[in-house]
Structure formats: structure tokens, C-alpha cells
Design a protein around this motif. Sequence first.
Motif, PDB file in Angstrom:
ATOM      1  N   VAL A 136       0.757  -1.060   0.040  1.00 55.11           N
ATOM      2  CA  VAL A 136       0.136   0.059   0.111  1.00 55.11           C
ATOM      3  C   VAL A 136       1.011   1.379   0.136  1.00 55.11           C
ATOM      4  O   VAL A 136       0.528   2.331  -0.513  1.00 55.11           O
ATOM      5  CB  VAL A 136      -0.882   0.091   1.281  1.00 55.11           C
ATOM      6  N   THR A 137       2.103   1.340   0.694  1.00 51.97           N
ATOM      7  CA  THR A 137       3.106   2.416   0.766  1.00 51.97           C
ATOM      8  C   THR A 137       3.953   2.345  -0.217  1.00 51.97           C
ATOM      9  O   THR A 137       4.902   3.308  -0.252  1.00 51.97           O
ATOM     10  CB  THR A 137       3.414   2.468   2.195  1.00 51.97           C
ATOM     11  N   GLY A 138       3.926   1.358  -1.275  1.00 51.18           N
ATOM     12  CA  GLY A 138       5.040   1.390  -2.304  1.00 51.18           C
ATOM     13  C   GLY A 138       6.284   1.010  -1.848  1.00 51.18           C
ATOM     14  O   GLY A 138       7.210   1.152  -2.797  1.00 51.18           O
ATOM     15  N   TRP A 139       6.443   0.073  -0.789  1.00 51.08           N
ATOM     16  CA  TRP A 139       7.682  -0.451  -0.438  1.00 51.08           C
ATOM     17  C   TRP A 139       7.525  -2.245  -0.758  1.00 51.08           C
ATOM     18  O   TRP A 139       8.451  -2.860  -0.200  1.00 51.08           O
ATOM     19  CB  TRP A 139       7.802  -0.408   1.081  1.00 51.08           C
ATOM     20  N   PHE A 140       6.717  -2.534  -1.732  1.00 51.91           N
ATOM     21  CA  PHE A 140       6.840  -3.899  -2.147  1.00 51.91           C
ATOM     22  C   PHE A 140       7.964  -4.167  -3.175  1.00 51.91           C
ATOM     23  O   PHE A 140       7.926  -3.482  -4.125  1.00 51.91           O
ATOM     24  CB  PHE A 140       5.429  -4.352  -2.565  1.00 51.91           C
ATOM     25  N   ASP A 141       8.796  -5.116  -2.891  1.00 52.23           N
ATOM     26  CA  ASP A 141      10.009  -5.545  -3.849  1.00 52.23           C
ATOM     27  C   ASP A 141       9.550  -6.693  -4.513  1.00 52.23           C
ATOM     28  O   ASP A 141       9.246  -7.605  -3.964  1.00 52.23           O
ATOM     29  CB  ASP A 141      11.136  -5.503  -3.098  1.00 52.23           C
ATOM     30  N   GLU A 142       9.639  -6.792  -5.942  1.00 54.80           N
ATOM     31  CA  GLU A 142       9.380  -7.975  -6.643  1.00 54.80           C
ATOM     32  C   GLU A 142      10.246  -9.155  -6.367  1.00 54.80           C
ATOM     33  O   GLU A 142       9.888 -10.220  -6.518  1.00 54.80           O
ATOM     34  CB  GLU A 142       9.346  -7.607  -8.062  1.00 54.80           C
ATOM     35  N   HIS A 143      11.575  -8.677  -5.754  1.00 50.46           N
ATOM     36  CA  HIS A 143      12.341  -9.983  -5.507  1.00 50.46           C
ATOM     37  C   HIS A 143      11.791 -10.510  -4.354  1.00 50.46           C
ATOM     38  O   HIS A 143      12.247 -11.862  -4.258  1.00 50.46           O
ATOM     39  CB  HIS A 143      13.791  -9.153  -5.360  1.00 50.46           C
ATOM     40  N   MET A 144      10.664 -10.283  -3.483  1.00 51.95           N
ATOM     41  CA  MET A 144      10.197 -11.013  -2.380  1.00 51.95           C
ATOM     42  C   MET A 144       9.488 -12.217  -3.221  1.00 51.95           C
ATOM     43  O   MET A 144       9.038 -13.003  -2.389  1.00 51.95           O
ATOM     44  CB  MET A 144       9.334 -10.056  -1.698  1.00 51.95           C
ATOM     45  N   LEU A 145       9.150 -11.917  -4.404  1.00 49.75           N
ATOM     46  CA  LEU A 145       7.977 -12.948  -4.558  1.00 49.75           C
ATOM     47  C   LEU A 145       8.828 -14.407  -4.805  1.00 49.75           C
ATOM     48  O   LEU A 145       8.197 -15.498  -4.873  1.00 49.75           O
ATOM     49  CB  LEU A 145       7.687 -12.538  -6.127  1.00 49.75           C
ATOM     50  N   ASP A 146      10.336 -14.336  -4.807  1.00 46.98           N
ATOM     51  CA  ASP A 146      11.056 -15.603  -4.913  1.00 46.98           C
ATOM     52  C   ASP A 146      11.602 -16.257  -3.655  1.00 46.98           C
ATOM     53  O   ASP A 146      12.022 -17.368  -3.382  1.00 46.98           O
ATOM     54  CB  ASP A 146      12.460 -15.252  -5.637  1.00 46.98           C
ATOM     55  N   ILE A 147      11.095 -15.561  -2.424  1.00 41.16           N
ATOM     56  CA  ILE A 147      11.359 -16.204  -1.102  1.00 41.16           C
ATOM     57  C   ILE A 147      10.236 -17.162  -0.815  1.00 41.16           C
ATOM     58  O   ILE A 147       9.065 -17.191  -1.176  1.00 41.16           O
ATOM     59  CB  ILE A 147      11.168 -14.765  -0.063  1.00 41.16           C
ATOM     60  N   ASP A 148      10.896 -18.362  -0.161  1.00 40.82           N
ATOM     61  CA  ASP A 148      10.049 -19.475   0.018  1.00 40.82           C
ATOM     62  C   ASP A 148       9.961 -19.714   1.609  1.00 40.82           C
ATOM     63  O   ASP A 148      10.513 -19.044   2.363  1.00 40.82           O
ATOM     64  CB  ASP A 148      10.710 -20.740  -0.808  1.00 40.82           C
ATOM     65  N   ASP A 149       8.807 -20.481   1.714  1.00 34.77           N
ATOM     66  CA  ASP A 149       8.559 -20.849   2.960  1.00 34.77           C
ATOM     67  C   ASP A 149       9.344 -22.238   3.541  1.00 34.77           C
ATOM     68  O   ASP A 149      10.185 -22.660   2.898  1.00 34.77           O
ATOM     69  CB  ASP A 149       7.001 -21.063   3.253  1.00 34.77           C
ATOM     70  N   ASP A 150       8.905 -22.549   4.675  1.00 33.50           N
ATOM     71  CA  ASP A 150       9.698 -23.835   5.026  1.00 33.50           C
ATOM     72  C   ASP A 150       9.496 -25.278   4.441  1.00 33.50           C
ATOM     73  O   ASP A 150      10.239 -26.163   4.434  1.00 33.50           O
ATOM     74  CB  ASP A 150       9.093 -24.280   6.663  1.00 33.50           C
ATOM     75  N   TYR A 151       8.318 -25.065   3.503  1.00 29.62           N
ATOM     76  CA  TYR A 151       8.070 -26.024   2.687  1.00 29.62           C
ATOM     77  C   TYR A 151       8.589 -26.067   1.018  1.00 29.62           C
ATOM     78  O   TYR A 151       8.307 -26.813   0.245  1.00 29.62           O
ATOM     79  CB  TYR A 151       6.505 -26.588   2.681  1.00 29.62           C
ATOM     80  N   GLY A 152       9.108 -25.010   0.997  1.00 27.22           N
ATOM     81  CA  GLY A 152       9.938 -24.713  -0.596  1.00 27.22           C
ATOM     82  C   GLY A 152       8.808 -23.969  -1.446  1.00 27.22           C
ATOM     83  O   GLY A 152       9.219 -23.924  -2.666  1.00 27.22           O
TER      84      GLY A 152
END
Length: 434
Positions: A136-152
Motif C-alpha cells: 500500500v505504501t509502495g515498498w513492495f519489492d518484486e524480489h520478495m516473490l522468490d522467497i520461499d517458506d519452510d516447505y519450499g
Amino acid sequence: MAKTVIDRIERLAQVSAYPWNLTRRVFSPQQAEAEALVLGWMEEAGLSARHDPAGNLIGRLEGAVPGGQAVVIGGHVDTASDAGRYVGTLGVLMGIAAVERIVRRGSPQGHAVEVVAFVADAAGRFGIPRLGSRAVTGWFDEHMLDIDDDYGVTLRQAMEAHGLDPEGPAAARRVAGDVLAYLEVAAEAGPVLEQSESPVGVVPALSGSMMLRVTLRGHAVGSATVPTRNRRDALAGTADCILEAERIGLEREDVAVTVVRMDVEPVPTFVVTGSVTFGVLVESSDDAGRRAATAELAAAFEGVAARRGLEIDIERSVDPDATRCEPGIVHLFERAVEASGHPVTRLAQGMATDASNMALIAPIGLVLVRCRDGVGWGPAGTVDPADIEAGLDVLTFVIGDLANGSDPPADGGSRVDVRLDASAARKLAGGGPS
């Protein structure tokens, strides 16, 4: 209305990935189920509900100008693992209840009012805190999309499974001026309100925090062969440092000092400790006080090392300023507390919340509701109905006044000109909000 809020909290607490604790991870089936309930409650209250491109659930009561500025009340529905039932959901459900009160009164709204359930307030599944308000405040980085959780599972995959376009969060951005004011209400995670005998506390600032990472190095030797007086024992030196940290924390009323972790080497029995690394968290809404305490801690630790013949390294984290609430909104909340017949208590919000991000585009205000035994963020947290009712009185009063009586900030986020309308003035003169 307090009973309705509590009933809904209990209903949401039944929506969990596990029967033995409350866990609703972001972009999980449990989050979707909980949001379906909240969406229905928003519509019952007279709000039009939708999801934005980042997945935030937004309920809106339109103002005099369609699409105009809004007073926003925020919280979240997803949770970390083993969460408290009031965490995040209390703010969303009290926001809905306050809007329902306003609708029932039939008061015309100059500005829109929104209740927002942001996604991923806690770091939780992907280690990214406050994901929804980042977008909402414009701080979303598209590189975050590649972060995975504990199950991959990556964030991208989780969003797609949740019916969202991973490329969409950038479109959720709102600019300064879209939001007239941002408000939050949460359960207090501490004893201040119980001690003050007030059901609602007003937050002037979210505490800033910094971390010291301290390493003491001595000499690892056999415990049976080196007399105590001849040792360079890193663990004994650490014990001295911990006592120094406690002393400094006790002497500084507005600064919290906490030793948070300790790594000891070597581990084998019958060996004097050669190296210890520990962390010290320093928190306060008083930036100058926090930084003075940090300097005092470092000097005390260096003194301990010198006395004991130990080597010492001290690393400091980034130390950002505390996030300040808008003074005009703080004052308005205090007037509302007084109007409802309760003493005004100021206290700091010790955890970063979505308000930390929303302060970038709007003036913010926060209140905390008393929680039994001060454990509002834990699984055992309980908020009494009477205290929720008092919080609703305060929140409804402030929402109504901002939506009707206050000018928008002149520069999109630095000022709120708090002016009470005639109805609000009568309430202050003659008792609490109806």
C-alpha cells in the motif's frame, strides 16, 4: 456491540491449521476461510468489501465524495504460529463494529471510512513482516516473490494459489492524500493499563529498537587445572554484563533493556568458557534516551571486559527513529477517553505494526485496550467485554470526528487539524459517546 466482537473473535479462533493452537498463515486456506467470514461481517455493517491487488481485504463506507479520502482502521486476519486470538483481529473487528454504530446513527460522513485487514502483519510464513502495508505504501519489492517458506513454496506460488496475480501488489499502492488518517486498536501486551485502572491507553509513538551484538573472548582451559583467580572466563564476564544491562534498564524508566540470546563456546563440560556472544535489545519511543542507554551499555560492557582481561567486540544494528503518532490524533483520542469517563493513560506500542508503514503516507493514531494480566499478544490473552465496549466508545468517537469534523492534512501526512463538531462538543461537555 462488545459481545458481537467477542463472539466473532471466538469464531475466528476456530479457523486454524491445527486444533491445538491458532495458526492461520498468510495465503493459506485458513486465511481464506477467515476472510470470508470477515467480508460477510463487513457487508452486514454496511461496508462494501473487496480485495486489493496485494490481497488486503478492504471494507469501505463511502463519504460525500465518491472515491475521496478515507479514515482507515487497520488490522490483520492471518497469524503467526501459535498466535493469540486478539492479535490483529481485534482491530479489524472493532473497526467493523465502530462503523456499524456510525451507520446505525445515520450520521452523514464527510469522508469515507475503511476497515482494512492487511496481509502478513507478522513475519511468519515468508519472513516478510507487514507485506500488505508495504504494498500500500509502495515498498513492495518484486524480489520478495522468490522467497520461499519452510516447505519450499515461494511467495509467488502462494499468491497464485490464493487467486492473486503476483505482479499485482504494485497496483495496491496508495499515495499521500488518499488516506486522511490511519488508526489502529490492539490489546496491550503489558501491565500498564491494569496498573493505571484505565481500559484504554493512548499511544504517542511506536517504540524504536536497536540491537547490540556483543562477543566476549577469554581463554578456554581445563576447569580442574587453572585456579579460579587465574581464569579469563567469558561466561563469568557475560554474567557481569547481564547484571549491568539489568541495572541500566532499571535506572532508565522509559527504556527497556533485554538480553535476548546467548551462544557459548566451547560447550564440553570441565572446560572454562572461551567465548560468548549475546544480544541486547534496547527499545524506547524516546530516541535520545534509547541512544544514551545504548552508549551506557557499551561502556559498561567494555569496563567488564577490561576488569576481567577479556577481548570484546560490539556490533550495533541500525537504530531508526521511533514512529510518532500525529499529535492532533493523540489529543483527539485523549479527549475521547476523557469523554467516556476514564483516566487518560499514555503508553508506548512496543512492536512495529502496519502503522509503521502507513505513517509514510498518512498521519497515524493508535490506542491499546487493557488485557487481563497484560498478555494480549499471547495465546492466553483475554480482553474483558467492558474494556472492549470502552474501546469502541473511544474508537467510534474518533472515527466520527475525523470523518466529519477534521480538515485533511495539508501535505498528505504531517498534520491533522482536530476540530470537534457540535455533536462531539456536546458529548465532551455532557458525558461519553452514545
